[in-house]
Enzyme design. Structure first.
Site, short mmCIF file in Angstrom:
data_model
loop_
_atom_site.label_atom_id
_atom_site.label_comp_id
_atom_site.label_asym_id
_atom_site.label_seq_id
_atom_site.Cartn_x
_atom_site.Cartn_y
_atom_site.Cartn_z
N SER A 49 0.81 -1.22 0.00
CA SER A 49 0.00 0.00 0.00
C SER A 49 0.84 1.27 0.00
O SER A 49 1.60 1.52 -0.93
CB SER A 49 -0.95 -0.04 1.20
OG SER A 49 -1.91 0.99 1.14
N ASP A 60 -2.52 6.47 -3.36
CA ASP A 60 -1.36 5.84 -2.75
C ASP A 60 -0.88 4.73 -3.66
O ASP A 60 -1.40 4.54 -4.77
CB ASP A 60 -1.69 5.32 -1.34
CG ASP A 60 -2.70 4.19 -1.34
OD1 ASP A 60 -3.44 4.04 -2.34
OD2 ASP A 60 -2.78 3.45 -0.34
N ASP A 115 -5.95 2.28 -3.26
CA ASP A 115 -7.19 2.18 -2.48
C ASP A 115 -7.46 3.44 -1.65
O ASP A 115 -8.49 3.55 -1.01
CB ASP A 115 -7.22 0.93 -1.60
CG ASP A 115 -6.12 0.89 -0.56
OD1 ASP A 115 -5.29 1.82 -0.51
OD2 ASP A 115 -6.08 -0.09 0.22
#
Length: 449
Positions: free
Chosen positions: A101, A240, A244
């Site tokens: 992430s 990012d 998400d």
């Protein structure tokens, strides 16, 4: 059974350190495949972000699934929500995401989606952990899983994102800067916006395997702010590394965070009588957001920090909208998980339909000043012990007494990084940055002992 590997957002850590190693990923692919294959021959979809270690782990997982007799479809670089969507549309048994992430390239991780494009049930995660304790047994040569690549994956997800745009007007005439964080949205988000008619300026879309999230993206918005002001754009959008999360920047270069975006979407849907219940935020959601919803008459509840908990509360309440101030938003009327592109499009549709700027859409939301400091832990630090440390506890109590009824303190360990997050929120006359620093200093002192 206590979890050894799975956290609140899958399995994550530093590349080369257990369990983020090629041999573990091979075993994980086999263990997960063994669990999924119990229903007969099955198929999984694997996607990844742009960090260099993704190639290594993709190959290891692929081999493990094949050894368990599970077919594999490879997507290549793909935003996490895109993997969730394609898992559903291809009727796969599960989707596998290789990503850490918003973390830097040194980290990586794995998380799974169910066949419905939702988080994998806890029971299945427990079954996978149990299977990891078993020795690998390869199925017969005639039952090995086959591997294929889905070449039109990006195009499929782009069309899905465009279809989520509730306005028929498109984005014609809008000047937008988009920051892809050198991550998984680099070949998706600019095309979505352009195909909807926007004039797009792109930054952070040249991934080289090691620059993901580096000084760009939703966690480093200064580059986006500067580019919006430089180009005179109507707004900026930043994602990012895995797509998400989303934050935005208005025409003045001011940040529009997840709380702001949640307010814009919720208020618009409430005004049009299609909200369908209330809104779920988190413990980090701003006081001002809760107050604004209360004034509107919109039910609002806080969940623990983490998209898993937001989704759980949404499901419990039967509500369709929730999110975090970090920009992880779930528009349940469109997607099954947090989707940065889809969330941004909901806001852009409101702007087009109303003719209002981002700044004007935030009228009615008066946020309380909030300070957030991340205290990085040293290797081997005990997060729980630090949270109970006397020096830290005294600092927290001191700040809470000073704030009284006009603010709050939240101290929590990160579930994805070796950090303890210090958040202080209070009325405008408080110096929340100074108060947060007082607690952060106490944590640093405790770490040094």
């Amino acid at each position: 059974m206590a979890r050894q590997y799975f956290g609140t957002d899958g399995i994550r850590g530093t590349v080369g350190e257990s369990p983020i190693t090629p041999d573990f990923m091979l075993k994980l692919g086999w263990a997960a495949g063994r669990v999924f294959a119990k229903k007969g021959r099955s198929r999984v979809i694997i996607g990844k972000d742009t960090r260099i270690s993704g190639y290594m782990f993709e190959s290891a997982l692929e081999a493990g699934f094949s050894a368990a007799g599970v077919d594999v479809s490879l997507l290549g670089p793909m935003p996490t929500p895109g993997i969730a969507y394609l898992t559903r549309t291809f009727h796969a048994e599960a989707g596998v995401v290789i990503s850490a992430s918003h973390n830097s390239f040194q980290d990586n991780g794995i998380k799974f989606f169910s066949s419905e494009g939702t988080k994998l049930p806890d029971a299945l995660e427990a079954d996978i952990e149990a299977a990891l304790e078993l020795p690998i047994e390869t199925v017969g040569p005639d039952r090995l899983g086959k591997v294929a690549r889905i070449n039109d994956a990006a195009g499929r997800y782009i069309e899905f994102c465009k279809s989520s745009m509730p306005s028929r007007a498109g984005l014609h005439g809008m000047n937008i800067v988009v920051d892809c964080a050198h991550g998984a949205t680099y070949h998706i988000a600019p095309n979505v916006l352009r195909e909807l008619g926007a004039n797009v300026t792109v930054i952070g879309a040249s991934p080289d395997g090691v620059n993901i999230n580096k000084d760009v993206g939703s966690t480093h918005p200064r580059s986006l702010q500067a580019k919006v002001l430089e180009t005179g754009a109507d707004l900026g959008v930043a994602f990012d590394g895995d797509g998400d999360r989303v934050i935005m920047v208005d025409e003045r270069g001011q940040l529009v965070d997840g709380d702001d975006i949640l307010y814009i979407i919720a208020r618009d849907r409430f005004d049009r009588e299609v909200l369908g219940g209330g809104v779920v935020g988190t413990l980090m959601s701003n006081f001002g957001l809760a107050a604004a919803f209360q004034k509107l008459g919109v039910p609002f509840e806080r969940a623990k920090v983490g998209d898993r908990y937001v989704l759980e509360r949404m499901e419990e309440k039967g509500w369709k909208l929730g999110g975090e101030s970090s920009g992880h938003l779930v528009c349940g009327h469109v997607q099954t998980t947090g989707d940065g592109i889809v969330s941004a499009l909901q806001v852009l549709a409101v702007m087009q339909r109303t003719g209002k700027t981002l700044q004007s859409l935030l009228m009615g939301l008066e946020k309380a000043p909030q300070a957030l400091i991340n205290v990085r832990l040293t290797p081997g630090s005990d997060k729980d012990a630090l949270m109970r440390n006397d020096t830290v506890a005294q600092a927290v109590e001191s700040v809470e007494q000073e704030l009284g009824e006009q603010g709050r303190v939240l101290l929590r360990p990160s579930g994805t990084e070796p950090l303890i997050r210090v958040m202080v929120e209070g009325r405008p006359h408080f110096d929340v940055n100074k108060l947060a620093q007082r607690i952060a200093d106490a944590l640093e002192e405790a770490l040094a002992v």
